[in-house]
Design a protein around this motif. Structure first.
Motif, PDB file in Angstrom:
ATOM      1  N   LYS A  41     -25.046 -12.247  26.878  1.00 43.57           N
ATOM      2  CA  LYS A  41     -24.345 -12.474  27.554  1.00 43.57           C
ATOM      3  C   LYS A  41     -24.891 -10.619  28.073  1.00 43.57           C
ATOM      4  CE  LYS A  41     -20.976 -15.302  28.446  1.00 43.57           C
ATOM      5  NZ  LYS A  41     -19.427 -15.425  28.174  1.00 43.57           N
ATOM      6  N   CYS A  44     -26.738  -9.665  30.797  1.00 45.15           N
ATOM      7  CA  CYS A  44     -26.950 -10.108  31.826  1.00 45.15           C
ATOM      8  C   CYS A  44     -26.587  -9.627  33.024  1.00 45.15           C
ATOM      9  CB  CYS A  44     -26.336 -11.880  31.714  1.00 45.15           C
ATOM     10  SG  CYS A  44     -26.806 -13.171  30.749  1.00 45.15           S
ATOM     11  N   VAL A  97     -31.883 -14.657  32.386  1.00 47.70           N
ATOM     12  CA  VAL A  97     -30.081 -15.246  33.007  1.00 47.70           C
ATOM     13  C   VAL A  97     -30.228 -16.505  33.714  1.00 47.70           C
ATOM     14  CG1 VAL A  97     -28.728 -14.240  34.466  1.00 47.70           C
ATOM     15  CG2 VAL A  97     -30.908 -12.267  33.273  1.00 47.70           C
ATOM     16  N   GLU A 101     -27.352 -19.116  33.115  1.00 46.47           N
ATOM     17  CA  GLU A 101     -26.550 -19.330  33.819  1.00 46.47           C
ATOM     18  C   GLU A 101     -26.308 -21.036  33.558  1.00 46.47           C
ATOM     19  OE1 GLU A 101     -24.189 -17.251  36.308  1.00 46.47           O
ATOM     20  OE2 GLU A 101     -24.522 -15.368  34.524  1.00 46.47           O
ATOM     21  N   CYS A 132     -25.280 -11.088  38.151  1.00 50.07           N
ATOM     22  CA  CYS A 132     -26.473 -11.527  36.986  1.00 50.07           C
ATOM     23  C   CYS A 132     -27.726 -10.557  37.480  1.00 50.07           C
ATOM     24  CB  CYS A 132     -25.541 -12.821  37.778  1.00 50.07           C
ATOM     25  SG  CYS A 132     -27.135 -14.532  37.551  1.00 50.07           S
ATOM     26  N   TYR A 133     -27.240 -10.057  36.287  1.00 51.12           N
ATOM     27  CA  TYR A 133     -29.324  -9.415  35.917  1.00 51.12           C
ATOM     28  C   TYR A 133     -28.976  -8.297  37.037  1.00 51.12           C
ATOM     29  CZ  TYR A 133     -33.912  -8.560  35.074  1.00 51.12           C
ATOM     30  OH  TYR A 133     -35.254  -7.855  34.578  1.00 51.12           O
ATOM     31  N   ARG A 245     -21.912  -5.890  32.921  1.00 50.53           N
ATOM     32  CA  ARG A 245     -21.333  -6.926  33.601  1.00 50.53           C
ATOM     33  C   ARG A 245     -20.576  -6.876  35.098  1.00 50.53           C
ATOM     34  NH1 ARG A 245     -22.522 -13.035  32.995  1.00 50.53           N
ATOM     35  NH2 ARG A 245     -23.964 -13.254  34.280  1.00 50.53           N
TER      36      ARG A 245
END
Length: 267
Positions: A41, A44, A97, A101, A132-133, A245
């Motif tokens: 996570k 990510c 990812v 997700e 998200c990536y 993130r």
């Protein structure tokens, strides 16, 4: 009779033990480990992190984190990179990812209560705006997606036109609906500094989406989502937070998104 059944069951068990473990079972076993899941996570957002940082994220020692990361690397989830004396790890690619997700969308709520102000603030920050990536997620990412649709920059096409904004089923993650870049969108994004022609010639799909686990709606992925996120960072509209993130929208970003795309982003 019972003894014969027991012997048959023992033989079946021995046979299963001698068979190679299915790839899906191995992947599920690795993801089931809480420490490995926390490290994945943290990775990510697509940026490489050191073993020390990942150990802190997972709440384990550095040697233990190294063992976990070796297992994840052998399974193809992460890859190691060296820079001088330091070794960094990053996710092997955006497909990792996507899988994480998708699992987060169907995962039950975390029963562990948030007991500290720091943990509560981080949780809220992740829900508000995160990477998200290489693209944006959270309420910010969803707001952008909805704004692009409202202005006709993107067009939504559903497999079932009679349905009202369905969410993707886990079995059809990312395929139940389709989004298309419109001519108006091409013009607007090009004027914003995104080379859409280069994106169209690339191998990566220009427009894809993810089902946002916190918002239970769609945010923009694909080459366009990545290019826009990079442009936002380049303009200093976004800055990375302290936690992996987490990203923060700057005042310039809030004003810029309103001026460039007529999107009002709440604090």
């Amino acid at each position: 009779m019972d003894e014969a059944a027991d012997r048959a069951a023992d033989r079946a068990t021995d046979r299963r033990k001698s068979e190679p473990e299915p790839e899906l079972a191995r992947a599920a076993r690795l993801l089931a480990g809480a420490s490995r899941a926390r490290m994945l996570k943290a990775l990510c957002d697509g940026r490489p992190l050191t073993v020390t940082v990942l150990a802190a994220e997972a709440g384990v020692s550095v040697p233990t984190a190294s063992v976990h990361l070796t297992q994840l690397a052998e399974a193809g989830f992460v890859r190691a990179e060296h820079s001088g004396r330091h070794r960094y790890f990053r996710l092997a690619g955006p497909d990792v990812v996507t899988a994480l997700e998708a699992l987060a969308v169907i995962a039950p709520p975390d029963p562990t209560p948030v007991t500290t102000l720091r943990a509560h603030s981080r949780h809220n920050a992740l829900r508000r705006s995160r990477t998200c990536y290489d693209h944006l997620a959270g309420s910010l990412g969803v707001a952008l997606m909805e704004g692009f649709l409202d202005q006709g920059l993107l067009r939504r096409e559903e497999d079932d036109p009679a349905s009202a904004r369905p969410l993707d089923r886990p079995a059809s993650y990312g395929r139940q609906v389709a989004y298309r870049l419109t001519p108006r969108g091409t013009e607007r994004f090009t004027g914003f500094g995104v080379d859409v022609d280069v994106l169209l010639r690339g191998r990566r799909p220009v427009v894809r989406y993810c089902v946002d686990w916190s918002e239970r709606s769609h945010h923009l992925a694909g080459a366009l989502g990545a290019a826009l996120a990079a442009r936002f960072f380049g303009l200093d509209w976004l800055r990375y937070g302290v936690s992996p993130r987490v990203v923060h929208l700057t005042d310039a970003g809030r004003n810029g998104m309103r001026d460039a795309f007529a999107i009002e982003v709440a604090d």
